[in-house]
Scaffold this motif. Structure first.
Motif, PDB file in Angstrom:
ATOM      1  N   CYS A   3     -47.873   3.224 -20.814  1.00  0.00           N
ATOM      2  CA  CYS A   3     -46.841   4.262 -20.860  1.00  0.00           C
ATOM      3  C   CYS A   3     -45.478   3.599 -21.027  1.00  0.00           C
ATOM      4  CB  CYS A   3     -46.866   5.097 -19.583  1.00  0.00           C
ATOM      5  SG  CYS A   3     -45.524   6.301 -19.498  1.00  0.00           S
ATOM      6  N   HIS A  59     -52.066  11.418 -18.276  1.00  0.00           N
ATOM      7  CA  HIS A  59     -50.785  11.019 -17.689  1.00  0.00           C
ATOM      8  C   HIS A  59     -49.624  11.491 -18.559  1.00  0.00           C
ATOM      9  CE1 HIS A  59     -47.673   8.527 -15.869  1.00  0.00           C
ATOM     10  NE2 HIS A  59     -47.358   8.110 -17.073  1.00  0.00           N
ATOM     11  N   HIS A 109     -44.492  12.009 -20.145  1.00  0.00           N
ATOM     12  CA  HIS A 109     -44.145  10.697 -20.686  1.00  0.00           C
ATOM     13  C   HIS A 109     -44.871  10.573 -22.025  1.00  0.00           C
ATOM     14  CE1 HIS A 109     -43.451   8.878 -16.388  1.00  0.00           C
ATOM     15  NE2 HIS A 109     -42.532   9.770 -16.737  1.00  0.00           N
TER      16      HIS A 109
HETATM   17 ZN    ZN Z   1     -45.624   7.214 -17.501  1.00  0.00          ZN
END
Ligand code: ZN
Ligand code: ZN
Ligand code: ZN
Length: 88
Positions: free
Chosen positions: A38, A58, A64
């Motif tokens: 990420c 996620h 994100h």
């Molecule tokens: Zn993240």
């Protein structure tokens, strides 16, 4: 970069994985295929070819959008929001 997007353009320094393991799968002893990092928080999670798809989960849960491949020799970024891809 014609296929890029504003989220990918905002990445000035590509975050590299701290560990070569999925932070979620490793807790449970699960298997993964490939790893993604990420670009917002730096967590490394598994790809959409893996059974648990932690990186995309996620991205959507934390908002994100951009990941980088955490695989050796792969230098690309991907944005889940725009389905955009860019090599670096
Ligand atoms: Zn993240
Ligand atoms: Zn984007
Ligand atoms: Zn995982």
């Amino acid at each position: 970069m014609p296929d890029s997007c504003e989220h990918i353009d905002a990445v000035t320094e590509v975050r590299q994985p701290e560990r070569h393991e999925c932070a979620e799968c490793v807790k449970h002893g699960w298997q993964w295929m490939h790893l993604r990092t990420c670009q917002q928080c730096g967590i490394t999670l598994c790809c959409d070819s893996s059974p648990h798809k932690h990186a995309s989960a996620h991205a959507h849960a934390a908002h994100h959008p951009v990941i980088a491949s955490a695989e050796l020799g792969e230098r690309w970024l991907y944005c889940f929001v725009d389905d955009a891809f860019a090599e670096y």
